[in-house]
Write a protein that holds these residues in place. Structure first.
Motif, PDB file in Angstrom:
ATOM      1  N   SER A   1       0.842  -1.205   0.000  1.00 31.80           N
ATOM      2  CA  SER A   1       0.000   0.000   0.000  1.00 31.80           C
ATOM      3  C   SER A   1       0.873   1.249   0.000  1.00 31.80           C
ATOM      4  O   SER A   1       0.614   2.202  -0.738  1.00 31.80           O
ATOM      5  N   GLY A   2       1.920   1.236   0.827  1.00 32.95           N
ATOM      6  CA  GLY A   2       2.854   2.368   0.859  1.00 32.95           C
ATOM      7  C   GLY A   2       3.565   2.545  -0.467  1.00 32.95           C
ATOM      8  O   GLY A   2       3.785   3.667  -0.929  1.00 32.95           O
ATOM      9  N   LEU A   3       3.914   1.425  -1.091  1.00 30.25           N
ATOM     10  CA  LEU A   3       4.589   1.475  -2.388  1.00 30.25           C
ATOM     11  C   LEU A   3       3.675   2.079  -3.450  1.00 30.25           C
ATOM     12  O   LEU A   3       4.114   2.865  -4.289  1.00 30.25           O
ATOM     13  N   ILE A   4       2.394   1.706  -3.405  1.00 32.61           N
ATOM     14  CA  ILE A   4       1.423   2.274  -4.347  1.00 32.61           C
ATOM     15  C   ILE A   4       1.319   3.783  -4.139  1.00 32.61           C
ATOM     16  O   ILE A   4       1.296   4.559  -5.095  1.00 32.61           O
ATOM     17  N   ILE A   5       1.270   4.189  -2.875  1.00 33.90           N
ATOM     18  CA  ILE A   5       1.140   5.615  -2.553  1.00 33.90           C
ATOM     19  C   ILE A   5       2.303   6.414  -3.124  1.00 33.90           C
ATOM     20  O   ILE A   5       2.123   7.496  -3.688  1.00 33.90           O
ATOM     21  N   PHE A   6       3.528   5.874  -3.009  1.00 35.61           N
ATOM     22  CA  PHE A   6       4.708   6.646  -3.420  1.00 35.61           C
ATOM     23  C   PHE A   6       5.187   6.340  -4.840  1.00 35.61           C
ATOM     24  O   PHE A   6       5.647   7.240  -5.545  1.00 35.61           O
ATOM     25  N   SER A   7       5.090   5.082  -5.267  1.00 35.96           N
ATOM     26  CA  SER A   7       5.665   4.709  -6.565  1.00 35.96           C
ATOM     27  C   SER A   7       4.757   4.989  -7.754  1.00 35.96           C
ATOM     28  O   SER A   7       5.247   5.138  -8.878  1.00 35.96           O
ATOM     29  N   THR A   8       3.445   5.014  -7.540  1.00 37.82           N
ATOM     30  CA  THR A   8       2.551   5.284  -8.667  1.00 37.82           C
ATOM     31  C   THR A   8       2.649   6.739  -9.129  1.00 37.82           C
ATOM     32  O   THR A   8       2.219   7.059 -10.248  1.00 37.82           O
ATOM     33  N   ASP A   9       3.213   7.589  -8.288  1.00 39.51           N
ATOM     34  CA  ASP A   9       3.351   9.006  -8.652  1.00 39.51           C
ATOM     35  C   ASP A   9       4.111   9.175  -9.966  1.00 39.51           C
ATOM     36  O   ASP A   9       3.731   9.982 -10.824  1.00 39.51           O
ATOM     37  N   ASN A  10       5.203   8.402 -10.133  1.00 42.34           N
ATOM     38  CA  ASN A  10       6.006   8.507 -11.360  1.00 42.34           C
ATOM     39  C   ASN A  10       5.201   8.113 -12.601  1.00 42.34           C
ATOM     40  O   ASN A  10       5.336   8.720 -13.654  1.00 42.34           O
ATOM     41  N   PHE A  11       4.367   7.097 -12.463  1.00 46.58           N
ATOM     42  CA  PHE A  11       3.533   6.650 -13.590  1.00 46.58           C
ATOM     43  C   PHE A  11       2.512   7.731 -13.963  1.00 46.58           C
ATOM     44  O   PHE A  11       2.323   8.045 -15.141  1.00 46.58           O
ATOM     45  N   ILE A  12       1.854   8.271 -12.935  1.00 43.44           N
ATOM     46  CA  ILE A  12       0.811   9.279 -13.170  1.00 43.44           C
ATOM     47  C   ILE A  12       1.414  10.545 -13.779  1.00 43.44           C
ATOM     48  O   ILE A  12       0.857  11.121 -14.722  1.00 43.44           O
ATOM     49  N   ILE A  13       2.562  10.969 -13.256  1.00 42.46           N
ATOM     50  CA  ILE A  13       3.232  12.165 -13.780  1.00 42.46           C
ATOM     51  C   ILE A  13       3.645  11.953 -15.233  1.00 42.46           C
ATOM     52  O   ILE A  13       3.448  12.825 -16.086  1.00 42.46           O
ATOM     53  N   THR A  14       4.215  10.767 -15.531  1.00 44.31           N
ATOM     54  CA  THR A  14       4.640  10.460 -16.908  1.00 44.31           C
ATOM     55  C   THR A  14       3.455  10.478 -17.869  1.00 44.31           C
ATOM     56  O   THR A  14       3.520  11.067 -18.952  1.00 44.31           O
ATOM     57  N   LYS A  15       2.372   9.842 -17.455  1.00 45.93           N
ATOM     58  CA  LYS A  15       1.208   9.692 -18.324  1.00 45.93           C
ATOM     59  C   LYS A  15       0.496  11.018 -18.582  1.00 45.93           C
ATOM     60  O   LYS A  15       0.084  11.296 -19.714  1.00 45.93           O
ATOM     61  N   TYR A  16       0.377  11.876 -17.557  1.00 45.45           N
ATOM     62  CA  TYR A  16      -0.471  13.064 -17.682  1.00 45.45           C
ATOM     63  C   TYR A  16       0.286  14.391 -17.785  1.00 45.45           C
ATOM     64  O   TYR A  16      -0.306  15.392 -18.191  1.00 45.45           O
TER      65      TYR A  16
END
Length: 438
Positions: free
Chosen positions: A249-264
């Motif tokens: 859950s912590g990894l999702i909170i912090f690591s998904t940021d890079n994916f979202i920033i890249t995509k949008y």
């Protein structure tokens, strides 16, 4: 006089581990800070952003041991506190067995997936074709899966109350990678493939050296295949699985940021986001240096029923948080100017991004105070479900902030802050109940 002080520090195992962590990780910070401008010059902003994204993808693998690493850490601490070396060897051997199986399966699974999708299109990366990107990722994933097995040594070090070896391992891998990076920079070999090989090899060599040293010094724990015990599986997975789900859950909170920033917002903004996060990595690192050796010590104190020690540690960690609060405020004030100088004017973050990252840092530090002791004692399913809910909330709020409010990178960080706010109320109450039951 100095020798006497050193002798007293060595006699206090927890204090020795914490101070050793500060010394070695301090070296690590220095190497990391020097490496950043070299990396930016070696790769350029776009490729540096891609490199950060690749590390985000590959670092996910390290958490997919289904809690084996943390289960081993807690059970090893328990076995050694009971002076049961036979049981300790069984836990170590069984953990290596299952992690090896998971690593092989994971590599084959990801290899098939990467050849089934167009990753360049999915991540909105237009300057690399899909074959080039796949090649880079497969090299990184291959090394991560190998290092995934050997990184179990860090859990053994921590469970054995030898956290300083884990710190040495981290620094040594950074030193080796830095040497390889300087060689590539000197030879002007601007290649993501060579960079990936250098990074993976540095970590691998460090794991091998420190693992060999540990078992040479602790040969009574050197295990054989016959020490694999499937009866120990439940003990390892039991507490480890809960911690695993919380950490996912912590990894999702912090690591998904890079994916979202890249995509949008574009790959170039990943570099800005990660550089600012590196800056706030200082208070986070200080907190982790202190809490890493405390975790197994908490397990030991819990099994001994030492309630007073646990309460005393909690009070000291709370005082440390106030010091980190002051440090974070200083970083917020000086951050913008420092980043420009540090990156040789390559990165110029907004002050609002620095403030929001500072807030996320404080929330993380506060959470770590309580989660460290809770993990050492044992995690309830209620906390697991709350953590999973926070991970979902983080993604939802981040997407709303970017898509509907056009907040860009700041919106992603606000999503992180929003998801972690509940920890202020939930974690202290949960820990109070746990300690009260001792």
């Amino acid at each position: 006089m100095l020798k006497e002080k050193i002798r007293k520090i060595k006699a206090n195992n927890l204090l020795f581990n914490i101070l050793s962590n500060f010394i070695f990780k301090g070296l690590g910070i220095g190497i990391s800070f020097i490496s950043i401008p070299i990396m930016l010059k070696y790769l350029d902003k776009n490729n540096y952003g891609l490199w950060m994204l690749i590390l985000s993808i590959t670092n996910w693998i390290y958490t997919f041991d289904i809690g084996i690493g943390n289960g081993l850490k807690n059970r090893l601490a328990e076995s050694l506190s009971k002076k049961n070396e036979r049981e300790a060897k069984e836990y170590i051997a069984t953990s290596y067995f299952f992690v090896t199986i998971i690593s092989v399966v994971f590599f084959l699974f990801l290899y098939i997936i990467l050849h089934s999708i167009n990753l360049s299109k999915l991540l909105n990366i237009d300057y690399l074709n899909n074959n080039e990107l796949n090649k880079i990722l497969i090299i990184n994933i291959g090394f991560v899966c190998i290092n995934f097995i050997f990184s179990l040594c860090n859990n053994i070090f921590l469970g054995s109350q030898k956290a300083y070896l884990s710190s040495i391992n981290s620094v040594l891998s950074q030193v080796l990678f830095f040497v390889f990076l300087l060689g590539l920079f000197y030879l002007k070999e601007n290649s993501m493939v060579l960079l990936s090989l250098s990074y993976g090899l540095g970590i691998f060599l460090s794991h091998i050296i420190l693992t060999s040293y540990y078992f040479y010094k602790n040969n009574s724990l050197l295990f054989e295949i016959k020490n694999i015990s499937f009866t120990k599986t439940k003990n390892i997975f039991g507490i480890g699985l809960k911690i695993f789900l919380v950490q996912i859950s912590g990894l999702i909170i912090f690591s998904t940021d890079n994916f979202i920033i890249t995509k949008y917002t574009g790959i170039e903004n990943v570099a800005v986001y990660n550089i600012v996060n590196k800056l706030f990595g200082i208070p986070l690192l200080i907190m982790s240096l202190i809490t890493a050796p405390i975790w197994p010590a908490v397990t030991k104190a819990f099994y001994e029923g030492n309630k007073e020690w646990l309460e005393n540690v909690l009070k000291k960690l709370q005082k440390i948080f106030y010091l980190l609060l002051v440090l974070t405020i200083i970083i917020i004030i000086l951050g913008k100017s420092f980043v420009k100088i540090w990156t040789l004017n390559e990165i110029n973050p907004s002050f609002s991004l620095i403030i929001t990252c500072g807030l996320a840092t404080l929330l993380t530090c506060f959470s770590n105070i309580y989660s460290t002791i809770i993990f050492g004692i044992g995690v309830s399913w209620n906390l697991v479900f709350i953590a999973l809910f926070q991970a979902i909330i983080n993604i939802v709020v981040s997407l709303i902030a970017i898509i509907y409010f056009d907040l860009g990178i700041i919106g992603v960080v606000l999503g992180t802050c929003f998801s972690m706010l509940t920890n202020i109320f939930i974690l202290p109450k949960s820990l109070k109940i746990m300690i009260g039951k001792i």
